[in-house]
Scaffold this active site. Structure first.
Site, mmCIF file in Angstrom:
data_model
loop_
_atom_site.group_PDB
_atom_site.id
_atom_site.type_symbol
_atom_site.label_atom_id
_atom_site.label_comp_id
_atom_site.label_asym_id
_atom_site.label_seq_id
_atom_site.Cartn_x
_atom_site.Cartn_y
_atom_site.Cartn_z
ATOM 1 N N ARG A 158 5.269 -6.789 -8.195
ATOM 2 C CA ARG A 158 4.403 -7.723 -8.954
ATOM 3 C C ARG A 158 4.911 -7.881 -10.400
ATOM 4 N NH1 ARG A 158 2.765 -7.600 -4.316
ATOM 5 N NH2 ARG A 158 0.602 -7.762 -3.652
ATOM 6 N N SER A 234 -6.209 -8.990 -5.116
ATOM 7 C CA SER A 234 -6.153 -7.606 -5.607
ATOM 8 C C SER A 234 -6.340 -7.607 -7.119
ATOM 9 C CB SER A 234 -4.789 -6.987 -5.314
ATOM 10 O OG SER A 234 -4.595 -6.839 -3.947
ATOM 11 N N GLU A 330 -3.725 -5.916 -11.892
ATOM 12 C CA GLU A 330 -2.679 -6.865 -11.496
ATOM 13 C C GLU A 330 -2.996 -8.234 -12.108
ATOM 14 O OE1 GLU A 330 -1.644 -7.373 -7.167
ATOM 15 O OE2 GLU A 330 -2.001 -9.456 -7.680
HETATM 16 N N1 EPU Z 1 -7.790 1.012 1.958
HETATM 17 C C1 EPU Z 1 -8.956 1.755 1.928
HETATM 18 N N2 EPU Z 1 -10.082 1.165 1.425
HETATM 19 C C2 EPU Z 1 -10.094 -0.120 0.982
HETATM 20 C C3 EPU Z 1 -8.892 -0.869 1.000
HETATM 21 C C4 EPU Z 1 -7.744 -0.283 1.485
HETATM 22 O O1 EPU Z 1 -8.994 2.919 2.323
HETATM 23 O O2 EPU Z 1 -11.144 -0.594 0.561
HETATM 24 C C5 EPU Z 1 -6.574 1.618 2.539
HETATM 25 C C6 EPU Z 1 -6.232 0.952 3.879
HETATM 26 O O3 EPU Z 1 -6.913 1.567 4.932
HETATM 27 C C7 EPU Z 1 -4.736 1.154 3.970
HETATM 28 C C8 EPU Z 1 -4.301 1.099 2.518
HETATM 29 O O4 EPU Z 1 -5.460 1.337 1.723
HETATM 30 O O5 EPU Z 1 -4.449 2.446 4.457
HETATM 31 C C9 EPU Z 1 -3.656 -0.239 2.155
HETATM 32 O O6 EPU Z 1 -4.589 -1.289 2.367
HETATM 33 P P1 EPU Z 1 -4.147 -2.807 2.711
HETATM 34 O O7 EPU Z 1 -3.195 -2.808 3.836
HETATM 35 O O8 EPU Z 1 -5.389 -3.605 2.843
HETATM 36 O O9 EPU Z 1 -3.311 -3.282 1.471
HETATM 37 P P2 EPU Z 1 -3.422 -2.971 -0.079
HETATM 38 O O10 EPU Z 1 -2.350 -2.004 -0.447
HETATM 39 O O11 EPU Z 1 -4.805 -2.598 -0.427
HETATM 40 C C10 EPU Z 1 -1.662 -4.782 -0.802
HETATM 41 C C11 EPU Z 1 -1.562 -5.944 -1.729
HETATM 42 C C12 EPU Z 1 -2.273 -7.158 -1.172
HETATM 43 C C13 EPU Z 1 -1.631 -7.506 0.164
HETATM 44 C C14 EPU Z 1 -1.744 -6.290 1.085
HETATM 45 C C15 EPU Z 1 -1.001 -6.496 2.383
HETATM 46 C C16 EPU Z 1 -1.364 -5.053 -3.970
HETATM 47 C C17 EPU Z 1 -2.028 -4.838 -5.292
HETATM 48 N N3 EPU Z 1 -2.114 -5.599 -3.020
HETATM 49 O O12 EPU Z 1 -3.042 -4.400 -0.707
HETATM 50 O O13 EPU Z 1 -2.035 -8.241 -2.063
HETATM 51 O O14 EPU Z 1 -2.257 -8.616 0.760
HETATM 52 O O15 EPU Z 1 -1.130 -5.126 0.453
HETATM 53 O O16 EPU Z 1 0.364 -6.462 2.148
HETATM 54 O O17 EPU Z 1 -0.187 -4.719 -3.841
HETATM 55 C C18 EPU Z 1 -2.893 -9.448 -3.922
HETATM 56 O O18 EPU Z 1 -1.886 -9.073 -4.535
HETATM 57 O O19 EPU Z 1 -3.754 -10.182 -4.455
HETATM 58 C C19 EPU Z 1 -3.081 -8.995 -2.550
HETATM 59 C C20 EPU Z 1 -4.178 -9.287 -1.854
#
Ligand code: EPU
Length: 340
Positions: A158, A234, A330
């Site tokens: 990012r 995010s 972010e």
């Molecule tokens: N998780 C939780 N609780 C929550 C949310 C997530 O325990 O409320 C855990 C999930 O179970 C999983 C891990 O955290 O084990 C990762 O969650 P997820 O796959 O939903 O992705 P993220 O890391 O929370 C990132 C990006 C998103 C992108 C997703 C999918 C960032 C800041 N965010 O989220 O990007 O869609 O991966 O690749 O890197 C954005 O930038 O606006 C965005 C939505």
């Protein structure tokens, strides 16, 4: 003039200038230097990654440069230059129809093509930098054009030179994507293989359109629609910590999600940390932590930028106290230089 933003926060600027060509942008820059020299200038996209903490006592610039041209083509690849004002997801849908692949996993990310190159947007194991060949921009100082090859964009998680050292100095006008003519699904991100199988599909016969639909379905299930509830995706970045710190946390919390990052570091899931800190689904005044993805802060209606910031600070404090981790937004906080 009202500034559009997906958080649904009321904010005004002195003027919002939307340009649809390099020429129009240069004219606007020349005029600003003549009549409004010294006023703060801010370049925005679709407003999907901004939090306004006050009105903006300055001028907002916005690209409406549309269209695309094929700049080069080989048997295997196509190099397509796209106007920065195109909506990224609309271009992805079009590219798939044309048989140009590589951006499927970025489906449904809100925002414009120019912002995708600034923010290095990413999802499901793919980042904009994986498909960017070069970026064109125009200096807000003197209207001169500059081209950055991908290697000069200083891309990171990012992050880019446009958000870093060159912040506020250029308007991105066009982005060239290098796309493949042969579809190779990227399914390494947790949960994607399972999602493919649940649809009764296999990775050997999966089409790009099917993968796009799977990504869209996952996003719709987890992420709030800004049309219904204001948000900027995010709100925080996933923190990247030294391995020793991750190991220490993992010994206490063996189920904590973690992923390898550059330079031997470890990326943690901010959504998990926030949920563990007890904030998932909780409100503070008119601002709330989304109940299906704790990484997203939402405007329950009528929230101001300060309401969202208050929630941000409360979440940060609890994550810091519980895990010793400093979450970093972010989303870009915008305040008028005159008021700050
Ligand atoms: N998780 C939780 N609780 C929550 C949310 C997530 O325990 O409320 C855990 C999930 O179970 C999983 C891990 O955290 O084990 C990762 O969650 P997820 O796959 O939903 O992705 P993220 O890391 O929370 C990132 C990006 C998103 C992108 C997703 C999918 C960032 C800041 N965010 O989220 O990007 O869609 O991966 O690749 O890197 C954005 O930038 O606006 C965005 C939505």
């Amino acid at each position: 003039m009202k500034i559009e933003n997906t958080f649904g926060i009321e904010a005004e600027a002195r003027e919002v200038i939307t340009y649809d060509s390099e020429e129009a942008l240069r004219e606007a820059i020349a005029r600003i230097h003549k009549t409004d020299e010294g006023l703060p200038l801010l370049h925005v996209g679709a407003g999907s990654n901004l939090l306004f903490l006050s009105d903006f006592d300055g001028i907002i610039l916005k690209s409406n440069i549309k269209g695309h041209i094929i700049k080069a083509e080989t048997m295997d690849e196509v190099f397509v230059e796209v106007g920065s004002g195109e909506m990224c997801d609309e271009f992805i849908a079009y590219a798939i129809q044309m048989g140009w692949y590589g951006m499927e996993n970025l489906s449904l990310i809100p925002g414009q093509v120019g912002a995708a190159a600034v923010q290095n947007i990413g999802a499901y194991g793919v980042e904009a930098q994986d498909v960017i060949e070069e970026v064109k921009g125009i200096s807000l100082k003197d209207g001169s054009e500059r081209v950055w090859k991908k290697a000069d964009c200083q891309y990171g998680y990012r992050q880019s030179i446009f958000k870093g050292g060159l912040w506020g100095r250029y308007a991105i006008t066009r982005v060239t994507f290098r796309l493949k003519k042969h579809f190779e699904p990227k399914l390494q991100y947790g949960g994607l293989v399972k999602a493919v199988e649940e649809k009764g599909l296999t990775k050997d016969t999966l089409t790009a359109q099917e993968l796009r639909q799977i990504i869209i379905d996952i996003r719709r299930a987890k992420l709030p629609d800004p049309e219904v509830q204001g948000n900027a995706g995010s709100f925080f970045k996933n923190p990247i910590v030294p391995k020793e710190q991750a190991d220490r946390l993992l010994s206490e919390h063996p189920t904590m999600p973690h992923y390898p990052a550059d330079a031997g570091k470890v990326k943690l899931a901010a959504g998990w940390l926030i949920e563990q800190a007890g904030w998932k689904g909780k409100s503070l005044g008119p601002a709330a932590v989304h109940d299906r993805q704790a990484l997203v802060l939402v405007n329950k209606g009528e929230a101001t930028g300060d309401d969202i910031k208050r929630l941000c600070d409360a979440v940060k404090k609890d994550v810091r106290e519980r895990f010793g981790i400093e979450l970093e937004p972010e989303v870009n906080f915008i305040t008028s230089i005159h008021n700050s």
